[in-house]
Design a protein around this motif. Structure first.
Motif, PDB file in Angstrom:
ATOM      1  N   ALA A  17      28.151  29.289  42.831  1.00  0.00           N
ATOM      2  CA  ALA A  17      27.723  30.523  43.014  1.00  0.00           C
ATOM      3  C   ALA A  17      28.442  31.262  41.890  1.00  0.00           C
ATOM      4  N   VAL A  18      29.861  31.256  41.819  1.00  0.00           N
ATOM      5  CA  VAL A  18      30.535  31.947  40.501  1.00  0.00           C
ATOM      6  C   VAL A  18      31.284  31.006  39.708  1.00  0.00           C
ATOM      7  N   ASP A  19      31.209  30.770  38.432  1.00  0.00           N
ATOM      8  CA  ASP A  19      31.720  29.836  37.376  1.00  0.00           C
ATOM      9  C   ASP A  19      32.604  30.500  36.426  1.00  0.00           C
ATOM     10  N   ASN A  20      33.889  30.591  36.763  1.00  0.00           N
ATOM     11  CA  ASN A  20      34.840  30.916  35.743  1.00  0.00           C
ATOM     12  C   ASN A  20      34.849  32.530  35.269  1.00  0.00           C
ATOM     13  N   PHE A  21      34.746  33.449  36.353  1.00  0.00           N
ATOM     14  CA  PHE A  21      34.483  34.856  36.194  1.00  0.00           C
ATOM     15  C   PHE A  21      35.817  35.514  35.725  1.00  0.00           C
ATOM     16  N   ASN A  22      35.827  36.145  34.452  1.00  0.00           N
ATOM     17  CA  ASN A  22      36.672  36.931  33.917  1.00  0.00           C
ATOM     18  C   ASN A  22      36.372  38.505  33.992  1.00  0.00           C
ATOM     19  N   LEU A  23      37.198  39.456  34.301  1.00  0.00           N
ATOM     20  CA  LEU A  23      36.681  40.877  33.974  1.00  0.00           C
ATOM     21  C   LEU A  23      37.765  41.673  34.128  1.00  0.00           C
ATOM     22  N   GLU A  24      37.889  42.849  33.305  1.00  0.00           N
ATOM     23  CA  GLU A  24      38.973  43.896  33.397  1.00  0.00           C
ATOM     24  C   GLU A  24      38.286  45.231  33.646  1.00  0.00           C
ATOM     25  N   VAL A  25      38.453  46.053  34.570  1.00  0.00           N
ATOM     26  CA  VAL A  25      37.881  47.259  34.728  1.00  0.00           C
ATOM     27  C   VAL A  25      39.008  48.387  34.747  1.00  0.00           C
ATOM     28  N   GLU A  26      39.220  49.287  33.847  1.00  0.00           N
ATOM     29  CA  GLU A  26      40.269  50.181  33.945  1.00  0.00           C
ATOM     30  C   GLU A  26      39.859  51.399  34.871  1.00  0.00           C
ATOM     31  N   GLY A  27      40.907  52.218  35.346  1.00  0.00           N
ATOM     32  CA  GLY A  27      40.978  53.104  35.998  1.00  0.00           C
ATOM     33  C   GLY A  27      39.959  54.235  35.222  1.00  0.00           C
TER      34      GLY A  27
END
Length: 241
Positions: A17-27
């Motif tokens: 369903a999800v494959d190697n998900f990378n993410l950064e969300v700043e404040g």
């Protein structure tokens, strides 16, 4: 900051369903999460809020690991699912007080917040009714109010506009902007691409379990015809789904 570090999830039937998900969300950001049905949005969100454990990878909310320090992490996050899950045998005010008790919100603060948000969503006069008497839209509003009363660092909304009347939708969008101005994070999934285009600081598109593009609206439109909307770009990127 919300940090998602290489998370993946494969179900027992062998579907990834999800494959190697990378993410950064700043404040201070409103992040829009979009994708076709079955792309992995809900699975990703459930992992972020700690309802579903990834097969591997890590998730940090303001530096706190959602799995190794789950209680502290969950103090920082509130989640509104696409279908409002609520105790229908409680009155609206009982439910909001129950949530306030869980998060140890003092009586004066909860009173002010309950009044603020339920008046904004026009359910203040219905708080003495049982939730089982509420319409779908009213249940959505009570769950949104409960999430906002917590004043979380990270507010996660899954299709939050569904069932809301136009005024409540407008007020919710204004509240999302307000939270971003306060340095907090709003992470929301939507199929209403016009809302995402007008509201979000950044957008991520997920397709077949993979993040295929992340950026600002300006970055999405780089190198394409100026008149193309996010909807046009989304359809092109996901045309084989």
């Amino acid at each position: 900051m919300l940090t998602i570090d290489r998370i993946s999830k494969t179900y027992a039937n062998g579907v990834t369903a999800v494959d190697n998900f990378n993410l950064e969300v700043e404040g201070g950001n409103i992040f829009g999460f979009i994708g076709p049905n079955g792309a992995g949005k809900t699975t990703s969100i459930k992992m972020i809020v700690g309802l579903l454990k990834p097969d591997h990878g890590n998730i940090y909310i303001d530096g706190v690991n959602i799995w190794t320090d789950s209680l502290e992490a969950k103090k920082l996050v509130a989640y509104v699912p696409d279908q409002p899950e609520v105790y229908t045998k409680l009155k609206g005010i009982e439910y909001l007080n129950f949530i306030s008790d869980i998060y140890k919100i003092d009586s004066e603060t909860r009173k002010l917040r309950i009044e603020k948000y339920t008046k904004l969503f026009n359910i203040y006069d219905d708080l003495d009714k049982l939730i089982e008497e509420y319409s779908h839209g009213m249940r959505q509003k009570i769950v949104l109010s409960a999430a906002l009363i917590q004043d979380p660092y990270l507010l996660i909304l899954d299709e939050p506009m569904v069932g809301l009347d136009p005024k409540s939708s407008f007020n919710l969008k204004e509240l999302m902007k307000e939270r971003a101005r306060e340095g907090k994070i709003v992470f929301f999934s939507t199929h209403i691409l016009e809302v995402a285009e007008n509201l979000c600081d950044k957008i991520g598109i997920i397709s077949k379990g993979k993040i295929i593009k992340i950026g600002t609206i300006e970055e999405f439109k780089e190198g394409v015809q100026s008149e193309k909307t996010l909807e046009n770009i989304f359809l092109e990127l996901t045309e084989n789904d």
